[in-house]
Design a protein around this motif. Structure first.
Motif, PDB file in Angstrom:
ATOM      1  N   LEU A   1       4.312   9.443  -7.951  1.00 35.38           N
ATOM      2  CA  LEU A   1       5.225   9.584  -9.094  1.00 35.38           C
ATOM      3  C   LEU A   1       4.441   9.845 -10.379  1.00 35.38           C
ATOM      4  O   LEU A   1       4.832  10.673 -11.204  1.00 35.38           O
ATOM      5  N   LEU A   2       3.312   9.133 -10.530  1.00 42.13           N
ATOM      6  CA  LEU A   2       2.484   9.296 -11.734  1.00 42.13           C
ATOM      7  C   LEU A   2       1.927  10.726 -11.803  1.00 42.13           C
ATOM      8  O   LEU A   2       1.921  11.345 -12.865  1.00 42.13           O
TER       9      LEU A   2
ATOM     10  N   TRP B   1       3.877   1.525  -1.256  1.00 45.98           N
ATOM     11  CA  TRP B   1       4.506   1.664  -2.572  1.00 45.98           C
ATOM     12  C   TRP B   1       3.492   2.127  -3.614  1.00 45.98           C
ATOM     13  O   TRP B   1       3.824   2.927  -4.484  1.00 45.98           O
ATOM     14  N   ILE B   2       2.269   1.603  -3.519  1.00 42.21           N
ATOM     15  CA  ILE B   2       1.230   2.067  -4.456  1.00 42.21           C
ATOM     16  C   ILE B   2       1.067   3.573  -4.297  1.00 42.21           C
ATOM     17  O   ILE B   2       1.041   4.322  -5.280  1.00 42.21           O
TER      18      ILE B   2
ATOM     19  N   LYS C   1       0.834  -1.208   0.000  1.00 44.48           N
ATOM     20  CA  LYS C   1       0.000   0.000   0.000  1.00 44.48           C
ATOM     21  C   LYS C   1       0.870   1.260   0.000  1.00 44.48           C
ATOM     22  O   LYS C   1       0.539   2.247  -0.651  1.00 44.48           O
TER      23      LYS C   1
ATOM     24  N   PHE D   1       4.023   5.312  -5.902  1.00 44.19           N
ATOM     25  CA  PHE D   1       3.999   5.243  -7.379  1.00 44.19           C
ATOM     26  C   PHE D   1       2.895   6.129  -7.955  1.00 44.19           C
ATOM     27  O   PHE D   1       3.064   6.724  -9.011  1.00 44.19           O
ATOM     28  N   ILE D   2       1.757   6.210  -7.257  1.00 53.86           N
ATOM     29  CA  ILE D   2       0.694   7.106  -7.729  1.00 53.86           C
ATOM     30  C   ILE D   2       1.188   8.555  -7.638  1.00 53.86           C
ATOM     31  O   ILE D   2       0.940   9.373  -8.530  1.00 53.86           O
TER      32      ILE D   2
ATOM     33  N   GLY E   1       9.514  12.856  -8.526  1.00 55.47           N
ATOM     34  CA  GLY E   1       9.128  12.323  -9.840  1.00 55.47           C
ATOM     35  C   GLY E   1       9.897  12.902 -11.009  1.00 55.47           C
ATOM     36  O   GLY E   1      10.458  12.151 -11.829  1.00 55.47           O
TER      37      GLY E   1
END
Lengths: 186, 502
Positions: B178-179, B171-172, B169, B175-176, B442
Motif C-alpha cells: 500500500l505504501l 499484513w506487513i 508478516k 501495508f508495504i 492502494g
C-alpha cells in the motif's frame, strides 16, 4: 510442543501465543533474530514515511483529511504498529542485546553461504544485462550474450549446444513478440 | 423482435466459418497472452480493439469477448507451472497450484484450473442473465466508505491466507505494498509523493514490473542454486480424477462463482479480488490442513472466482456503462468504438447486444476449455526442461513483459529492484501476494477514503452508521486484533477469569 497441535483445535492458551488461530501452524521458525532486524528496519521506514507524509500535508495547504498526506500517514502508522507487534513477538524469551548479537553473527555467516554467492552471481549477470548490455546493444544481441553467458556459467550443456539453444530461444522470442504480436522490444 | 430472434442472430455470427475461425484465434491469442508473464488481459483486449476496428460489430464483439475470457483463464498455466501468475488475477492460483506442480501433479492442477475457469465463466454468464438488475443495485450500495474498507479487508484476508501461520508478516507485506502504491502523483490533488525528484516515479509504480519482480525473479535466481535444479516428474493423471475433484467441490464452485460475480460487479474491484476472496472462503470453510502446500480445492476456488468475475465485470458494463475491472474498461471502450452504447438505454437502443454478449461468452467459454485442455498437454512439458535452461529464457521474457507496459527501460530496472525485494521477502518468509494486492488497491483506498471524509467534512461517523461498512469494520477488527499481544493478553485474562468463576 506447538508443532504437535492439530489445526482444528488449538489449545486456548496457545491460541494467541504460538499458534495461528486461522491455520493452526506454529509461529516460531527459528529466525526470530531476522524478524527482530526487520522490525527495527520497518519501524525506521514507517517513521521516515510519516515525516515525509506530514510534509505533503503541510505543503498542500489543505485540511488534513483532504490532504495527500492522509493515506500515507495511515499506512505508515499501520506499518509502525505491525512492526512493533513483530518486534514484541521476536523478543519473546530473549532480550534486545541478545537478538542484536544474533543478527551481528548471522550477517557474516549469511554473506559466506553458498546460496548467497550463487544468488549474487545471478543478480550480477542480470544487472550487467539490464544496466549495460541493453543500454548499448540491440535487444537480440544483448539477450543472446546473456543467455549464452548464463548457460555456460551454469554448465547447462556443451558450449555449442548453449549457443544453439540461446540462438533459438532469442529467435523464437523475437518472432513471437516483435513479429507476431508487434510488441516493441527494449 | 423476440429474445429467440436475437439469440438466433448471435448464433448466426458464431457458427459461420468466419465466426468459428475468429473465435478459435481470439481465444487462443487470449490464452497465450494470459500465459506469458507480463502480457495481461487488458493488453490483449486493447490490442484486438485496434485490430478489429474495421470488422463488423458483432464479429468484433465476439473476438473481444473471446480474447478476454481466454486471457483470464490462460494466466493459471504459468501460475501453476512457474509460480509466475500470467495475469494478476491468477496470483491466488499460484499459492496452491505451484506446490502441486512441484509434487508432479501439474497436469491435474491445470486440468482442474481449466475446468474451474469454465465453470466460473458459465456460472458468471447465468448470473449476467439472471441477476444483472439485482447485482447492479447491490453494487451501487458500495459508496466510498465501503470501497475503502473493502480494500483494507482485501489486504487483511490476503495477508492472513498467504502468511503460512504468521498473519503479521502477511499484513506487513500488504501495508508495504500500500505504501509503494502511494508513490507518484496523488489522484485527488496531483501532488507528487515519495518520488524524491525522480521524474519516472511521479507517474507511479506500474503493477507489472512489481508482479514480475516479486513472483518471477526469486524463481529465476533460484535456478543458480544447485539444490533447486531438479527436474520435476509430471505424473500422468486420469481425467476421471480431475472430474472427481470437481464433483467433490460443487459447493466450492457455486460459492466461488457467487463471490467472483459479486466482486466483478463492484466497479474497480475486479478479477484479482474475486480470486482471492473465493480462495479465502474455501480455506475458511475447509477442514483440510494442507493449505499452501498444494491443496487442489484452493485451485478450484481461485480459478472459479476469478473467471466468474468476468461475468460480474460485464454486468455493470452492460447496465450502467461502468466497468468492473481494467480489461472490462477497455472492453467498454471497444463496444463504444463499434457503435454499441451500453448503459441504462441499452435494451431500448440495441436490445440484441445483451444476447450477443451472453451467447458469445458461452461459446468462448467452451472454446477456452477445449483449447486450454489441449494446450496444457504441451505446456506441462515445460517442467521437463532443465531449470538452468528454462529460467534464463523466462528472465528475458520477464524483461520484455516489464518493458512493454510503458515502453521504458525504467520499468525493467524497477522489476530488477522489486526482484531483489522479492528474494529478500522470500528468505524472510514474507508473502508476496499481499504486497501485490496492496499496490493494486492502494490508490483506490486513498481516493475513496478522502472522498468519504471530504463529503462528510472530516467526520468518520458515516463509516459506523452504514450497515455494509460496519460489517467490514467488525470483520477486519476480528481478524486483526487477536494478533496484537496486548489484545491477546486481554482475551487470555478474560478466559482465565471465566474459568476461575466456573
Amino acid at each position: 510442543m506447538a508443532e504437535e497441535k492439530t489445526t482444528q483445535e488449538p489449545a486456548d492458551e496457545d491460541r494467541f501465543a504460538g499458534i495461528d488461530p486461522v491455520t493452526g501452524a506454529a509461529r516460531s521458525d527459528g529466525k526470530e533474530h531476522l524478524d527482530f532486524a526487520t522490525a527495527v528496519l520497518l519501524l525506521g521506514v514507517s517513521i521516515f514515511s510519516v515525516i515525509l507524509a506530514y510534509g505533503y500535508y503541510v505543503s498542500s495547504g489543505k485540511v488534513f483529511y483532504a490532504s495527500p498526506g492522509l493515506m500515507p500517514v495511515i499506512i505508515a502508522g499501520g506499518v509502525f504498529l505491525l512492526a512493533l507487534s513483530l518486534l514484541v513477538q521476536s523478543l519473546k524469551g530473549s532480550s534486545v542485546k541478545e537478538r542484536a548479537g544474533q543478527v551481528c553473527e548471522a550477517i557474516p555467516r549469511g554473506l559466506k553461504s553458498k546460496r548467497f554467492l550463487n544468488s549474487s552471481a545471478a543478480l550480477g549477470m542480470f544487472w550487467v544485462y539490464i544496466f549495460i548490455l541493453l543500454e548499448f546493444l540491440p535487444f537480440w544481441l544483448a539477450s543472446l550474450s546473456l543467455l549464452f553467458a548464463v548457460f555456460a556459467y551454469l554448465k547447462a550443456s556443451s558450449l555449442i549446444k548453449c549457443i544453439i539453444i540461446a540462438g533459438c530461444s532469442i529467435g523464437g522470442i523475437v518472432l513471437l513478440f516483435q513479429v507476431a504480436f508487434r510488441v516493441p522490444l527494449p | 423482435m423476440s429474445a429467440l430472434n436475437y439469440i438466433s442472430m448471435a448464433l448466426d455470427v458464431v457458427v459461420s466459418p468466419v465466426g468459428v475461425v475468429s473465435l478459435f484465434l481470439s481465444v487462443l491469442l487470449g490464452l497465450i497472452f494470459g500465459m506469458l508473464p507480463g502480457l495481461t488481459a487488458t493488453m490483449a483486449v486493447a490490442l484486438l480493439t485496434g485490430l478489429t476496428y474495421s470488422f463488423d460489430g458483432p464479429l468484433a464483439v465476439l473476438i473481444l469477448i473471446g480474447v478476454y475470457i481466454g486471457a483470464i483463464s490462460g494466466g493459471c498455466q504459468s501460475a501453476v507451472l512457474l509460480n509466475i501468475p500470467g495475469t494478476p488475477a491468477s496470483a491466488a492460483t499460484a499459492v496452491e497450484g505451484y506446490p502441486l506442480a512441484r509434487q508432479g501433479k501439474a497436469g491435474l492442477a491445470i486440468f482442474v484450473s481449466n475446468a474451474s475457469s469454465f465453470s466460473g465463466t458459465m456460472l458468471g454468464i447465468v448470473c449476467v442473465v439472471l441477476f444483472t438488475p439485482l447485482l447492479t443495485r447491490a453494487a451501487l450500495k458500495f459508496n466510498s466508505q465501503e470501497m475503502f474498507l473493502l480494500t483494507v479487508f482485501g489486504i487483511v484476508i490476503c495477508g492472513n491466507l498467504t502468511s503460512g501461520g504468521r498473519p503479521v508478516k502477511g499484513w506487513i507485506s500488504g501495508f508495504i505494498g500500500l505504501l509503494f502504491s502511494q508513490v507518484g502523483l496523488d489522484t485527488v490533488n496531483s501532488m507528487a509523493r515519495y518520488s524524491f525528484g525522480i521524474i519516472n516515479l511521479t507517474a507511479g509504480i506500474s503493477l507489472l514490473p512489481v508482479m514480475i519482480g516479486l513472483f518471477g525473479f526469486p524463481e529465476i535466481v533460484d535456478a543458480f542454486n544447485p539444490e533447486s535444479r531438479t527436474i520435476i516428474p509430471v505424473s500422468k493423471f486420469r481425467i476421471k480424477e480431475g472430474f472427481a475433484v470437481l464433483r467433490r467441490n460443487i459447493v466450492n464452485v457455486v460459492r466461488s462463482a457467487i463471490l467472483g460475480v459479486t466482486m466483478g460487479a463492484i466497479p474497480g474491484v475486479g478479477e484479482d479480488t474475486g480470486g482471492w476472496l473465493s480462495y479465502w472462503a474455501e480455506k475458511r470453510s475447509s477442514k483440510k490442513t494442507g493449505w499452501g502446500k498444494g491443496e487442489i480445492d484452493g485451485v478450484v476456488s481461485s480459478e472459479t472466482g476469478n473467471n466468474a468475475a468476468v461475468g460480474g465485470a460485464i454486468i455493470p458494463v452492460l447496465s450502467l456503462a461502468i466497468p468492473g475491472s481494467a480489461p472490462a474498461a477497455v472492453l467498454l471502450a471497444a463496444f463504444w468504438m463499434h457503435g454499441y452504447r451500453p448503459g441504462p438505454l441499452l435494451m431500448q437502443d440495441t436490445p440484441e447486444f445483451l444476447y450477443y454478449v451472453v451467447v458469445f461468452m458461452v461459446f468462448s467459454a467452451f472454446m477456452m476449455w477445449l483449447l486450454a485442455s489441449n494446450i496444457s498437454r504441451f505446456t506441462v512439458k515445460i517442467l521437463q526442461i532443465k531449470n538452468e535452461i528454462l529460467m534464463p529464457i523466462i528472465f528475458v521474457c520477464c524483461v520484455i513483459g516489464a518493458f512493454v507496459v510503458s515502453n521504458r527501460m525504467f520499468d525493467v530496472k524497477l522489476m530488477f529492484a522489486f526482484g531483489i525485494l522479492g528474494i529478500v521477502m522470500r528468505q524472510l518468509k514474507y508473502p508476496a501476494a499481499p504486497f501485490l494486492l496492496g499496490i493494486i488497491l492502494g490508490n483506490m483506498a486513498d481516493e475513496n477514503l478522502r472522498r468519504a471524509l471530504i463529503l462528510n467534512k472530516g467526520s468518520i461517523a458515516s463509516f459506523f452508521t452504514r450497515p455494509i461498512s460496519l460489517f467490514f469494520i467488525v470483520f477486519i477488527l476480528a481478524l486483526l486484533v487477536p494478533q496484537f499481544p496486548i489484545a491477546a493478553k486481554l482475551v487470555k485474562g478474560i478466559k482465565q477469569r471465566r474459568r476461575k468463576k466456573s
